[in-house]
Design a protein around this motif. Structure first.
Motif, PDB file in Angstrom:
ATOM      1  N   ASN A  80      -3.623  -7.880  -3.653  1.00 22.21           N
ATOM      2  CA  ASN A  80      -2.318  -8.472  -3.335  1.00 22.21           C
ATOM      3  C   ASN A  80      -1.316  -7.410  -2.891  1.00 22.21           C
ATOM      4  N   GLU A  81      -1.290  -6.303  -3.621  1.00 22.79           N
ATOM      5  CA  GLU A  81      -0.355  -5.224  -3.288  1.00 22.79           C
ATOM      6  C   GLU A  81      -0.677  -4.648  -1.903  1.00 22.79           C
ATOM      7  N   THR A  82      -1.968  -4.500  -1.640  1.00 20.31           N
ATOM      8  CA  THR A  82      -2.387  -3.935  -0.352  1.00 20.31           C
ATOM      9  C   THR A  82      -2.000  -4.861   0.801  1.00 20.31           C
ATOM     10  N   ALA A  83      -2.247  -6.152   0.620  1.00 12.63           N
ATOM     11  CA  ALA A  83      -1.913  -7.111   1.682  1.00 12.63           C
ATOM     12  C   ALA A  83      -0.398  -7.156   1.908  1.00 12.63           C
ATOM     13  N   ALA A  84       0.364  -7.098   0.831  1.00  5.92           N
ATOM     14  CA  ALA A  84       1.827  -7.142   0.972  1.00  5.92           C
ATOM     15  C   ALA A  84       2.327  -5.912   1.737  1.00  5.92           C
ATOM     16  N   MET A  85       1.798  -4.757   1.395  1.00  8.26           N
ATOM     17  CA  MET A  85       2.240  -3.530   2.099  1.00  8.26           C
ATOM     18  C   MET A  85       1.763  -3.536   3.551  1.00  8.26           C
ATOM     19  N   LEU A  86       0.582  -4.114   3.777  1.00 11.95           N
ATOM     20  CA  LEU A  86       0.078  -4.198   5.148  1.00 11.95           C
ATOM     21  C   LEU A  86       0.980  -5.087   6.004  1.00 11.95           C
ATOM     22  N   ARG A  87       1.466  -6.190   5.412  1.00 13.78           N
ATOM     23  CA  ARG A  87       2.412  -7.053   6.146  1.00 13.78           C
ATOM     24  C   ARG A  87       3.655  -6.253   6.537  1.00 13.78           C
ATOM     25  N   GLU A  88       4.128  -5.451   5.609  1.00 13.76           N
ATOM     26  CA  GLU A  88       5.309  -4.629   5.889  1.00 13.76           C
ATOM     27  C   GLU A  88       5.001  -3.635   7.025  1.00 13.76           C
ATOM     28  N   ALA A  89       3.842  -3.002   6.954  1.00 14.27           N
ATOM     29  CA  ALA A  89       3.481  -2.022   7.989  1.00 14.27           C
ATOM     30  C   ALA A  89       3.370  -2.696   9.356  1.00 14.27           C
ATOM     31  N   PHE A  90       2.837  -3.920   9.369  1.00 12.69           N
ATOM     32  CA  PHE A  90       2.698  -4.680  10.622  1.00 12.69           C
ATOM     33  C   PHE A  90       4.009  -5.390  10.989  1.00 12.69           C
ATOM     34  N   GLN A  91       5.006  -5.348  10.095  1.00 13.81           N
ATOM     35  CA  GLN A  91       6.277  -6.050  10.330  1.00 13.81           C
ATOM     36  C   GLN A  91       6.029  -7.531  10.579  1.00 13.81           C
ATOM     37  N   THR A  92       5.342  -8.132   9.626  1.00 13.86           N
ATOM     38  CA  THR A  92       5.011  -9.546   9.795  1.00 13.86           C
ATOM     39  C   THR A  92       5.088 -10.284   8.471  1.00 13.86           C
ATOM     40  N   THR A 148      -3.162 -11.823   6.694  1.00 16.97           N
ATOM     41  CA  THR A 148      -3.035 -10.384   6.950  1.00 16.97           C
ATOM     42  C   THR A 148      -3.788  -9.638   5.864  1.00 16.97           C
ATOM     43  N   PHE A 149      -4.869  -8.984   6.218  1.00 18.73           N
ATOM     44  CA  PHE A 149      -5.613  -8.167   5.243  1.00 18.73           C
ATOM     45  C   PHE A 149      -6.600  -7.278   5.990  1.00 18.73           C
ATOM     46  N   PRO A 150      -7.201  -6.324   5.285  1.00 16.45           N
ATOM     47  CA  PRO A 150      -8.201  -5.482   5.953  1.00 16.45           C
ATOM     48  C   PRO A 150      -9.582  -6.133   5.966  1.00 16.45           C
ATOM     49  N   ILE A 151     -10.257  -6.042   7.086  1.00 23.27           N
ATOM     50  CA  ILE A 151     -11.668  -6.430   7.204  1.00 23.27           C
ATOM     51  C   ILE A 151     -12.506  -5.287   6.620  1.00 23.27           C
ATOM     52  N   SER A 152     -13.605  -5.645   5.957  1.00 22.72           N
ATOM     53  CA  SER A 152     -14.429  -4.652   5.251  1.00 22.72           C
ATOM     54  C   SER A 152     -15.423  -3.968   6.187  1.00 22.72           C
ATOM     55  N   ALA A 153     -14.884  -3.264   7.169  1.00 27.10           N
ATOM     56  CA  ALA A 153     -15.693  -2.537   8.150  1.00 27.10           C
ATOM     57  C   ALA A 153     -14.721  -1.693   8.970  1.00 27.10           C
ATOM     58  N   THR A 154     -15.201  -0.953   9.943  1.00 27.83           N
ATOM     59  CA  THR A 154     -14.303  -0.044  10.658  1.00 27.83           C
ATOM     60  C   THR A 154     -13.537  -0.767  11.788  1.00 27.83           C
ATOM     61  N   HIS A 210     -16.989 -13.982  -1.266  1.00 26.11           N
ATOM     62  CA  HIS A 210     -17.559 -13.976   0.081  1.00 26.11           C
ATOM     63  C   HIS A 210     -18.512 -12.803   0.203  1.00 26.11           C
ATOM     64  N   HIS A 211     -17.970 -11.594   0.137  1.00 26.46           N
ATOM     65  CA  HIS A 211     -18.813 -10.400   0.109  1.00 26.46           C
ATOM     66  C   HIS A 211     -18.252  -9.490  -0.979  1.00 26.46           C
ATOM     67  N   THR A 212     -18.986  -8.464  -1.341  1.00 25.22           N
ATOM     68  CA  THR A 212     -18.497  -7.529  -2.354  1.00 25.22           C
ATOM     69  C   THR A 212     -17.562  -6.540  -1.677  1.00 25.22           C
ATOM     70  N   ALA A 213     -16.290  -6.635  -2.012  1.00 25.67           N
ATOM     71  CA  ALA A 213     -15.270  -5.841  -1.321  1.00 25.67           C
ATOM     72  C   ALA A 213     -15.518  -4.342  -1.511  1.00 25.67           C
ATOM     73  N   PRO A 214     -15.146  -3.553  -0.512  1.00 23.62           N
ATOM     74  CA  PRO A 214     -15.306  -2.100  -0.604  1.00 23.62           C
ATOM     75  C   PRO A 214     -14.194  -1.513  -1.480  1.00 23.62           C
ATOM     76  N   ILE A 215     -14.428  -1.536  -2.773  1.00 23.46           N
ATOM     77  CA  ILE A 215     -13.403  -1.250  -3.785  1.00 23.46           C
ATOM     78  C   ILE A 215     -12.688   0.099  -3.520  1.00 23.46           C
ATOM     79  N   SER A 216     -13.462   1.158  -3.361  1.00 22.20           N
ATOM     80  CA  SER A 216     -12.852   2.495  -3.244  1.00 22.20           C
ATOM     81  C   SER A 216     -12.001   2.603  -1.979  1.00 22.20           C
ATOM     82  N   MET A 217     -12.474   1.978  -0.907  1.00 14.84           N
ATOM     83  CA  MET A 217     -11.697   2.013   0.335  1.00 14.84           C
ATOM     84  C   MET A 217     -10.397   1.223   0.173  1.00 14.84           C
ATOM     85  N   THR A 218     -10.414   0.177  -0.642  1.00 16.54           N
ATOM     86  CA  THR A 218      -9.169  -0.556  -0.886  1.00 16.54           C
ATOM     87  C   THR A 218      -8.192   0.312  -1.677  1.00 16.54           C
TER      88      THR A 218
END
Lengths: 391, 391
Positions: free
Chosen positions: A47-59, A64-70, A247-255
């Motif tokens: 939740n914290e990551t998604a909220a900060m990502l919205r701020e970074a994207f100004q949206t 809004t969230f990270p996809i688990s890949a590059t 859905h899938h096992t999230a990449p914990i350390s990358m989050t």
């Protein structure tokens, strides 16, 4: 088999097109023990990551969230979710990464039209308007910060223009986010993707995306399933949303890494961060020009975070970059596609956008250019950068 | 916005279906600074990782490396590369993850036939032979270690059988690799995928895959492009192979992690590792049975690394798991699909397959069961495990 020895990472300063060096706080965050992907403590981190990502994207986009890949999977996520077989799409093509958009959209079965400019140049609104009028596409794809050419495509008015024609705007912000302004809501962007390893100073491995309500509605009206199960936003939003459906096992350390990276971005403040990138770019540019190098991107549209310059005649690309890497520990990027062997790409991204990077790379590059036979006045690059900083 | 505080990870022992705890050496490896994805030092790390992965998979397949995404993307990689629209495929369906194979194969446009067994049971070769004879599919998909039921599907003879019918064998080894024997060449497996966060004791984020020469030939004869650009093995092998052609920016830190995780696996030795998993399973099983719990998987086909047991009547699933997590810091998994609310899944994977995990979870589970009103003789679980270790 005989096993390899202990991991032994040589000292590097990553001034290529990315990965850029991760912030030390990000590396420290990743050394934390794992949590389960449905642990309440991890869900809070999401939740914290998604909220900060919205701020970074100004949206304010919920989706809004990270996809688990590059980052490239971010491109694929935007296109596979929005496009169905037979859909018309326009790709504005003026570099390597727009070519990739064409490739990925084609694999969605879309009917792709390209409008093109020479590499290094940017599109005028009027050119895009003409194409929208002619094709009436479902979506238009464009690269805001073209990593292959160092061009900064203005897109402030593009969302509004696309919406005149009931067309969705898809933006590649892989090299933009965290370096230059990216204002998803104000600019009416419908789908956008980025990466973790450039302006956000994390390791590669995550692809932040955001979809507007308009894009979300388009997805909900699809006639066919998204061809990629792994990248299906409708499934992913049930994990990132209140349902918390596995859905899938999230990449914990990358989050952990992305949370820390975004926190550092927002602690600095977006405006400050953009200004810092511009200041260091101005100094680097003065230095590079003093060394006799020429930018590939159109004047007035050069990215602060990615400085692409032509390799001088008679200077060997590989030998020079090898010397930079092996003697100075500095990585800069070579050219891609049409620019292979012709261009160097010098990144000043996120944590690495600082005066020490500027002076270090100018000093090292001078040595490499001179040993390759180029005529360079001793100290001219560093001196020009110093002067630029004083202005 | 107000920013979240410092990352503060609570203490956990991850005994669910994965992620399992990462080995401390793996976490330390990830804290190393980044390298560029084309840096000679990183390319060497890729080579070492791929070589160790071949050893772990017991294969000489050149096409063996991790996909830059989590385990489910490994499944998608195997299926999108081998299947084209209209291809016939059989999926052996006896649990949650085989259902996912059906879903992903369907999105490839394949014509999917399922053969089914009740959850927790395994297939006989004769049943599969009958289906192969009837359908004559291009590929057959099966889960070796079904994470939803704890069933261990024997697959030693299955490759040979499939090849009698000119059919490719695709194996889900997500929960198998690093815990139980996986012998890709000897068992004639054509495409296999796994994950980083279970038997290899790394964080989630990579999906090791391997394709046999037969599978590689099938890919090279495709009439259509692979629908996923990101997972296209033909492009990926040009990055992992001698060409070193840029495809995507590799997840550098996760590769450090996987290299270290594989090194630890091979230092221990595969046979030793499999024996360790079996020994700790035997003790845990004795303890769980003493606590009055029953395995969901068929006798003689229970996975050492994933112990799925029925929740006793009258015991609340969520309340018990919450107490385990919050009071004891232990995560175990709940049920998936048909088993939701009915089953707990206790993992002893990789680094976590050790006697301390066994005793800790048995002691904690006893407390939780008793406070949920179950009749349990004090100390019975731990005592039974002790006895099993002494045998």
């Amino acid at each position: 088999m005989s096993l390899p020895g202990q991991l032994n990472i040589p000292n590097r300063l990553l001034l290529g097109p990315g990965p850029s060096d991760a912030h030390p706080r990000v590396l420290a965050a990743m050394a934390n023990p794992l949590l389960g992907h449905l642990d309440p403590a991890y869900l809070e981190i999401m939740n914290e990551t998604a909220a900060m990502l919205r701020e970074a994207f100004q949206t304010k986009n919920p989706l809004t969230f990270p996809i688990s890949a590059t980052g490239m999977a971010g491109m694929e996520t935007c296109l596979v979710n929005l496009l169905e077989a037979g859909d018309k799409v326009i790709i504005c093509q003026a570099g390597f990464f727009s070519l990739r958009m064409v490739e990925v959209a084609t694999r969605c079965g879309a009917e792709v039209t390209t409008i093109t400019k020479p590499w290094g140049q940017v599109f005028e609104l009027s050119e895009i308007r003409e194409a929208l009028q002619r094709i009436r596409p479902k979506a238009l794809g464009i690269v805001q910060a073209e990593t292959s050419t160092g061009s900064w495509q203005p897109i402030e008015e593009l969302g509004k223009l696309c919406h005149e024609f009931d067309c969705l705007l898809v933006v590649d912000a892989v090299t933009a986010l965290g370096c230059i302004p990216v204002k998803v809501d104000e600019w009416e962007i419908d789908a956008i993707y980025s990466c973790s390893q450039k302006g956000l100073s994390c390791p590669p491995g995550l692809a932040p995306v955001s979809f507007s309500p308009r894009a979300e509605a388009t997805i909900s009206k699809r006639k066919t399933k998204v061809q990629s199960w792994y990248l299906d936003m409708t499934l992913l939003k049930q994990y990132w949303g209140a349902e918390r459906a596995y859905h899938h096992t999230a990449p914990i350390s990358m989050t952990y890494a992305l949370r820390e990276g975004l926190k550092i971005v927002l602690e600095e403040g977006l405006e400050n961060r953009w200004a810092r990138h511009l200041k260091n770019h101005t100094a680097l540019k003065a230095g590079l020009i003093a060394l006799g190098l020429h930018y590939t991107a159109q004047d007035g549209h050069q990215l602060p975070q990615l400085n692409a310059v032509r390799i001088p005649d008679g200077v060997d690309d590989m030998a020079t970059r090898k010397k930079l890497l092996m003697e100075f520990g500095i990585e800069v990027g070579g050219g891609l596609g049409d620019f292979k062997g012709k261009v160097w790409r010098i990144g000043l991204m996120g944590y690495n956008s600082k005066s020490s990077s500027v002076f270090t790379v100018l000093a090292a590059l001078e040595q490499c250019l001179r040993s390759a036979g180029a005529k360079v006045t001793p100290g001219s690059g560093v001196a020009a950068a110093e002067l630029a900083y004083q202005r």
